[in-house]
Enzyme design. Sequence first.
Site, PDB file in Angstrom:
ATOM      1  N   LYS A  24       0.896  -1.334  -0.015  1.00  0.00           N
ATOM      2  CA  LYS A  24      -0.146  -0.043   0.536  1.00  0.00           C
ATOM      3  C   LYS A  24       0.712   1.208   0.163  1.00  0.00           C
ATOM      4  O   LYS A  24       1.652   1.132   0.055  1.00  0.00           O
ATOM      5  CB  LYS A  24      -0.730   0.257   1.397  1.00  0.00           C
TER       6      LYS A  24
ATOM      7  N   TYR B 268     -12.127  -3.475  -3.609  1.00  0.00           N
ATOM      8  CA  TYR B 268     -12.526  -3.180  -1.405  1.00  0.00           C
ATOM      9  C   TYR B 268     -14.538  -3.167  -1.536  1.00  0.00           C
ATOM     10  O   TYR B 268     -14.479  -3.130  -0.082  1.00  0.00           O
ATOM     11  CB  TYR B 268     -12.235  -1.480  -1.156  1.00  0.00           C
TER      12      TYR B 268
ATOM     13  N   ASN C 177      -1.096  -0.273   8.045  1.00  0.00           N
ATOM     14  CA  ASN C 177      -1.285  -2.143   7.584  1.00  0.00           C
ATOM     15  C   ASN C 177       0.015  -2.017   6.376  1.00  0.00           C
ATOM     16  O   ASN C 177      -0.209  -3.475   6.186  1.00  0.00           O
ATOM     17  CB  ASN C 177      -2.374  -2.882   7.990  1.00  0.00           C
TER      18      ASN C 177
ATOM     19  N   HIS D  12      -1.743  -5.191   1.704  1.00  0.00           N
ATOM     20  CA  HIS D  12      -3.329  -6.328   1.524  1.00  0.00           C
ATOM     21  C   HIS D  12      -2.355  -7.735   0.624  1.00  0.00           C
ATOM     22  O   HIS D  12      -1.937  -7.720  -0.252  1.00  0.00           O
ATOM     23  CB  HIS D  12      -3.838  -5.468   0.186  1.00  0.00           C
TER      24      HIS D  12
ATOM     25  N   GLU E 239      -9.089 -10.719  -7.482  1.00  0.00           N
ATOM     26  CA  GLU E 239      -9.238  -9.895  -7.428  1.00  0.00           C
ATOM     27  C   GLU E 239      -7.391  -9.854  -8.111  1.00  0.00           C
ATOM     28  O   GLU E 239      -7.294  -8.544  -8.885  1.00  0.00           O
ATOM     29  CB  GLU E 239      -7.933  -9.650  -6.212  1.00  0.00           C
TER      30      GLU E 239
HETATM   31  P1  DAT Z   1      -7.205  -7.629   5.481  1.00  0.00           P
HETATM   32  O1  DAT Z   1      -6.223  -6.405   5.238  1.00  0.00           O
HETATM   33  O2  DAT Z   1      -6.280  -8.151   6.682  1.00  0.00           O
HETATM   34  O3  DAT Z   1      -7.676  -8.535   4.836  1.00  0.00           O
HETATM   35  P2  DAT Z   1     -10.271  -6.487   5.863  1.00  0.00           P
HETATM   36  O4  DAT Z   1     -10.453  -7.202   4.773  1.00  0.00           O
HETATM   37  O5  DAT Z   1     -10.937  -6.550   7.266  1.00  0.00           O
HETATM   38  O6  DAT Z   1      -8.229  -6.477   6.470  1.00  0.00           O
HETATM   39  O7  DAT Z   1     -10.132  -4.954   5.784  1.00  0.00           O
HETATM   40  C1  DAT Z   1      -9.679  -3.972   4.817  1.00  0.00           C
HETATM   41  C2  DAT Z   1      -8.560  -2.911   5.166  1.00  0.00           C
HETATM   42  O8  DAT Z   1      -9.000  -1.955   5.548  1.00  0.00           O
HETATM   43  C3  DAT Z   1      -7.472  -3.147   6.489  1.00  0.00           C
HETATM   44  O9  DAT Z   1      -6.189  -4.246   5.724  1.00  0.00           O
HETATM   45  C4  DAT Z   1      -7.425  -1.892   6.777  1.00  0.00           C
HETATM   46  C5  DAT Z   1      -8.754  -1.345   6.446  1.00  0.00           C
HETATM   47  N1  DAT Z   1      -9.868  -1.615   7.627  1.00  0.00           N
HETATM   48  C6  DAT Z   1     -10.061  -2.813   8.684  1.00  0.00           C
HETATM   49  N2  DAT Z   1     -10.273  -2.343   9.450  1.00  0.00           N
HETATM   50  C7  DAT Z   1     -10.373  -1.643   9.936  1.00  0.00           C
HETATM   51  C8  DAT Z   1     -11.075  -0.198  10.919  1.00  0.00           C
HETATM   52  N3  DAT Z   1     -11.881  -0.989  12.147  1.00  0.00           N
HETATM   53  N4  DAT Z   1     -10.976   0.726  10.937  1.00  0.00           N
HETATM   54  C9  DAT Z   1     -10.230   1.382   9.704  1.00  0.00           C
HETATM   55  N5  DAT Z   1      -9.441   0.380   9.159  1.00  0.00           N
HETATM   56  C10 DAT Z   1     -10.157  -1.206   8.774  1.00  0.00           C
HETATM   57 MG    MG Z   2      -9.231  -8.289   3.268  1.00  0.00          MG
END
Ligand code: DAT
Ligand code: MG
Length: 149
Positions: A9, A49, A112, A115, A126
């Site tokens: 990212k 997303y 974080n 992805h 994807e």
């Molecule tokens: P991952 O990237 O571990 O698959 P995810 O698919 O649940 O996680 O969420 C996609 C992204 O969205 C994640 O990398 C960061 C953001 N995100 C997820 N939960 C969040 C939250 N509670 N607050 C802010 N950003 C969040």
């Molecule tokens: Mg995810």
Amino acid sequence: MERTFLAIKPDGVQRGLVGEIIRRFETKGFTLVGLKFLKPSQELAEQHYAVHRQRPFFAGLVEFITSGPVVAMVWEGDGVIAAARKMIGATNPLTAEPGTIRGDLGINIGRNIIHGSDAPETAKSEIGLWFKEEELVNWQPHLTPWLHE
Ligand code: DAT
Ligand code: MG
């Protein structure tokens, strides 16, 4: 052969972590089959997303991922989808295990770093969203006999 979609990212790019992250997947033994550097469009980010579109963080997430360049990659290998998720670590870097990318390199859920596709179906969709078939390279690394029995 199994394939997954990984994307460094904008925070990972800005922090100079591209080499460190690619190194981890290379030295693990997975095979890079697709790589591009781009600033994702709003449309691409929203599609990527889409599963999160009802979540309160969706707009901020899309704004963040479109804010700067991303390294989009396809990696190949037996079990690569689940293994890459393990190497990436939990969504929140503060609670991600040390030894994982997020656990070693981050402190905030909205920053974080990387992805990774979470299942075979999402990996397929994807990869198709980010890459054309002809942008993926089918090749046989010479290391294969040293990585597989
Ligand atoms: P991952 O990237 O571990 O698959 P995810 O698919 O649940 O996680 O969420 C996609 C992204 O969205 C994640 O990398 C960061 C953001 N995100 C997820 N939960 C969040 C939250 N509670 N607050 C802010 N950003 C969040
Ligand atoms: Mg995810």
